[in-house]
Design a protein around this motif. Structure first.
Motif, short mmCIF file in Angstrom:
data_model
loop_
_atom_site.label_atom_id
_atom_site.label_comp_id
_atom_site.label_asym_id
_atom_site.label_seq_id
_atom_site.Cartn_x
_atom_site.Cartn_y
_atom_site.Cartn_z
N LEU A 23 26.15 -1.49 -71.40
CA LEU A 23 25.31 -2.25 -70.67
C LEU A 23 24.10 -1.37 -70.81
O LEU A 23 22.79 -1.84 -70.81
N VAL A 24 24.06 -0.17 -70.71
CA VAL A 24 23.00 0.72 -70.84
C VAL A 24 21.99 0.39 -72.18
O VAL A 24 20.85 0.33 -72.06
N ASP A 25 22.69 0.43 -73.09
CA ASP A 25 22.01 -0.07 -74.58
C ASP A 25 21.43 -1.37 -74.51
O ASP A 25 20.23 -1.50 -75.03
N ASP A 33 14.56 1.05 -68.34
CA ASP A 33 14.86 2.50 -68.32
C ASP A 33 16.09 2.53 -67.58
O ASP A 33 15.51 2.72 -66.20
N PRO A 34 17.18 2.54 -67.74
CA PRO A 34 18.48 2.59 -66.90
C PRO A 34 18.86 4.17 -66.46
O PRO A 34 18.89 5.02 -67.54
N VAL A 35 19.02 4.56 -65.58
CA VAL A 35 19.38 5.65 -65.05
C VAL A 35 20.79 5.94 -64.13
O VAL A 35 20.46 5.07 -62.89
N ALA A 36 21.72 6.47 -64.32
CA ALA A 36 22.92 6.71 -63.54
C ALA A 36 22.65 7.28 -62.29
O ALA A 36 22.17 8.52 -62.56
N ALA A 48 11.87 5.36 -56.28
CA ALA A 48 11.11 5.58 -57.55
C ALA A 48 11.76 4.63 -58.77
O ALA A 48 11.01 4.53 -59.54
N TYR A 49 12.57 3.68 -58.35
CA TYR A 49 13.25 2.84 -59.15
C TYR A 49 12.58 1.21 -58.71
O TYR A 49 12.42 1.17 -57.71
N ASP A 50 12.39 0.56 -59.95
CA ASP A 50 12.14 -1.04 -59.56
C ASP A 50 13.14 -1.86 -59.20
O ASP A 50 13.12 -2.73 -58.52
N ALA A 51 14.57 -1.24 -59.26
CA ALA A 51 15.65 -2.08 -58.86
C ALA A 51 16.69 -1.29 -59.06
O ALA A 51 16.94 -0.14 -59.57
N ILE A 52 17.85 -1.54 -58.35
CA ILE A 52 19.22 -0.72 -58.34
C ILE A 52 20.08 -1.77 -58.53
O ILE A 52 20.46 -2.90 -57.87
N LEU A 53 21.18 -1.44 -59.53
CA LEU A 53 22.16 -2.31 -60.05
C LEU A 53 23.41 -1.61 -59.65
O LEU A 53 23.75 -0.49 -59.81
N LEU A 54 24.36 -2.16 -58.71
CA LEU A 54 25.66 -1.60 -58.18
C LEU A 54 26.53 -1.68 -59.57
O LEU A 54 27.04 -2.78 -59.88
N ARG A 55 27.06 -0.47 -59.53
CA ARG A 55 28.01 -0.71 -60.77
C ARG A 55 29.28 -0.01 -60.13
O ARG A 55 30.19 -0.54 -59.40
N SER A 56 29.64 1.38 -60.67
CA SER A 56 30.88 2.06 -60.04
C SER A 56 30.71 2.52 -58.82
O SER A 56 31.11 3.85 -58.55
N VAL A 57 30.31 2.02 -57.49
CA VAL A 57 30.25 2.35 -56.47
C VAL A 57 31.54 2.08 -55.63
O VAL A 57 31.76 1.50 -54.64
N THR A 271 27.45 -8.08 -72.20
CA THR A 271 26.02 -7.02 -71.71
C THR A 271 24.97 -7.62 -71.90
O THR A 271 23.96 -7.32 -70.93
N GLN A 272 24.71 -8.24 -72.86
CA GLN A 272 23.27 -8.75 -73.19
C GLN A 272 22.89 -9.81 -72.35
O GLN A 272 21.70 -9.99 -71.81
N LYS A 273 23.83 -10.59 -71.82
CA LYS A 273 23.66 -11.87 -70.90
C LYS A 273 22.91 -11.01 -69.49
O LYS A 273 22.21 -11.41 -68.74
N LEU A 274 23.86 -9.94 -69.18
CA LEU A 274 23.49 -9.46 -67.79
C LEU A 274 22.22 -8.87 -68.00
O LEU A 274 21.32 -8.72 -67.22
N ALA A 275 21.98 -8.06 -69.07
CA ALA A 275 20.76 -7.09 -69.08
C ALA A 275 19.50 -8.11 -69.07
O ALA A 275 18.52 -7.85 -68.55
N SER A 276 19.82 -9.38 -69.66
CA SER A 276 18.70 -10.39 -69.92
C SER A 276 18.39 -10.86 -68.69
O SER A 276 17.21 -10.93 -68.04
N ALA A 277 19.10 -10.96 -67.73
CA ALA A 277 19.21 -11.45 -66.40
C ALA A 277 18.73 -10.54 -65.55
O ALA A 277 17.75 -10.96 -64.50
N VAL A 278 18.92 -9.31 -65.86
CA VAL A 278 18.24 -8.28 -64.76
C VAL A 278 16.74 -8.08 -65.13
O VAL A 278 15.88 -8.15 -64.17
#
Length: 282
Positions: A23-25, A33-36, A48-57, A271-278
């Motif tokens: 998903l990062v790729d 620019d994704p950062v964990a 400092a981020y434009d958005a937050i994507l909840l993953r392994s919370v 992963t491409q579907k989700l990245a495009s949607a984000v």
């Protein structure tokens, strides 16, 4: 300017789960620019981020008050969260299942109990095999199974933390047929798997040895899953609809909108579907 997106993790899983690495790729390929970042880390400047994507919370249910306060802080800072913070709060307590049932969604039969009320609910199911799980919980934490009225289950109930619980008749179809998990991205069906527990268990999660097999859902199952989202009246960035087919009817077990495992290994193109949607949303 490249938009930065925080992929929220937990202290126990600070680095992204290996299955999220593609998903990062994909996010980078989509121009982001994704950062964990660990959601409980006080040093993080979320603004400092434009958005937050909840993953392994995956510890959110263990610190639920802190988690909802964190969401409130993000709202105050005007930082978009995926899924939407209001949607996450609604989905954080399994009592949403009863709300969906009132709107016409077929769910696994469910009752709510807490304290002495939990005992009353269990007594009403005397002799039946049941499952008891916290309404705020994940990963089968504090989930127990047994025969209502048996000394063994009574003892297990005595050892449960004092909170609110969901009580359901055990569904043997989990073991015989498996549990459907249908993944939706930006409202569109992406892929599905059938999850099965190891022999003798009923927990389908990978951490308990469960297996997930890619599968094409029958039309009736897919339509039922779509109906769940439509009835909920939501348009999440991502969603996982979990349920069982019992006597030919799909019964909702959970609508996962917070931090669901999305089975990327079973469907790499997702992963491409989700990245495009984000990218489209921010």
């Amino acid at each position: 300017m490249t938009k930065r997106i925080a992929l929220a993790t937990s202290a126990e899983q600070a680095e992204l789960h290996e299955h999220d690495l593609p998903l990062v790729d994909a996010l980078r390929a989509a121009g982001l620019d994704p950062v964990a970042e660990v959601w409980t880390d006080p040093s993080v400047d979320w603004s400092a981020y434009d958005a937050i994507l909840l993953r392994s919370v995956w510890d959110y249910h263990q610190r639920y008050d802190d988690f909802t306060e964190w969401l409130a802080q993000l709202d105050k800072a005007g930082v978009p969260v995926f899924n939407d913070s209001d949607l996450v709060r609604w989905n954080g307590d399994k009592r949403y299942l009863l709300e969906l049932r009132e709107r016409g969604v077929a769910i696994v039969p469910s009752q709510i109990g807490a304290g002495a009320g939990l005992r009353e609910v269990v007594t009403g199911l005397n002799g039946q095999e049941i499952v008891i799980k916290p309404t705020v919980g994940a990963g089968a934490t504090h989930t127990i199974r047994g025969i209502a009225g048996s000394p063994e289950l009574d003892q297990a109930i005595d050892e449960l933390p004092d909170t609110v619980y969901l009580v359901q008749p055990f569904q043997p179809e989990v073991q015989t047929d498996g549990e459907w998990s249908l993944v939706f991205i930006d409202g569109e069906f992406s892929h599905a798997v059938v999850q099965r527990p190891v022999a003798g268990d009923y927990r389908v999660q990978l951490m308990f040895g469960g297996a997930a097999t890619p599968a094409d859902p029958p039309p009736a199952v897919l339509e039922s899953a779509r109906t769940v989202l439509t009835t909920a009246g939501v348009h999440p960035l991502y969603a996982r609809v979990d349920g069982l087919v019992v006597n030919g009817r799909f019964l909702l077990m959970e609508l996962e909108l917070i931090e669901p495992y999305l089975f990327f290994p079973q469907s790499p193109e997702a992963t491409q579907k989700l990245a495009s949607a984000v990218a489209a949303r921010i």
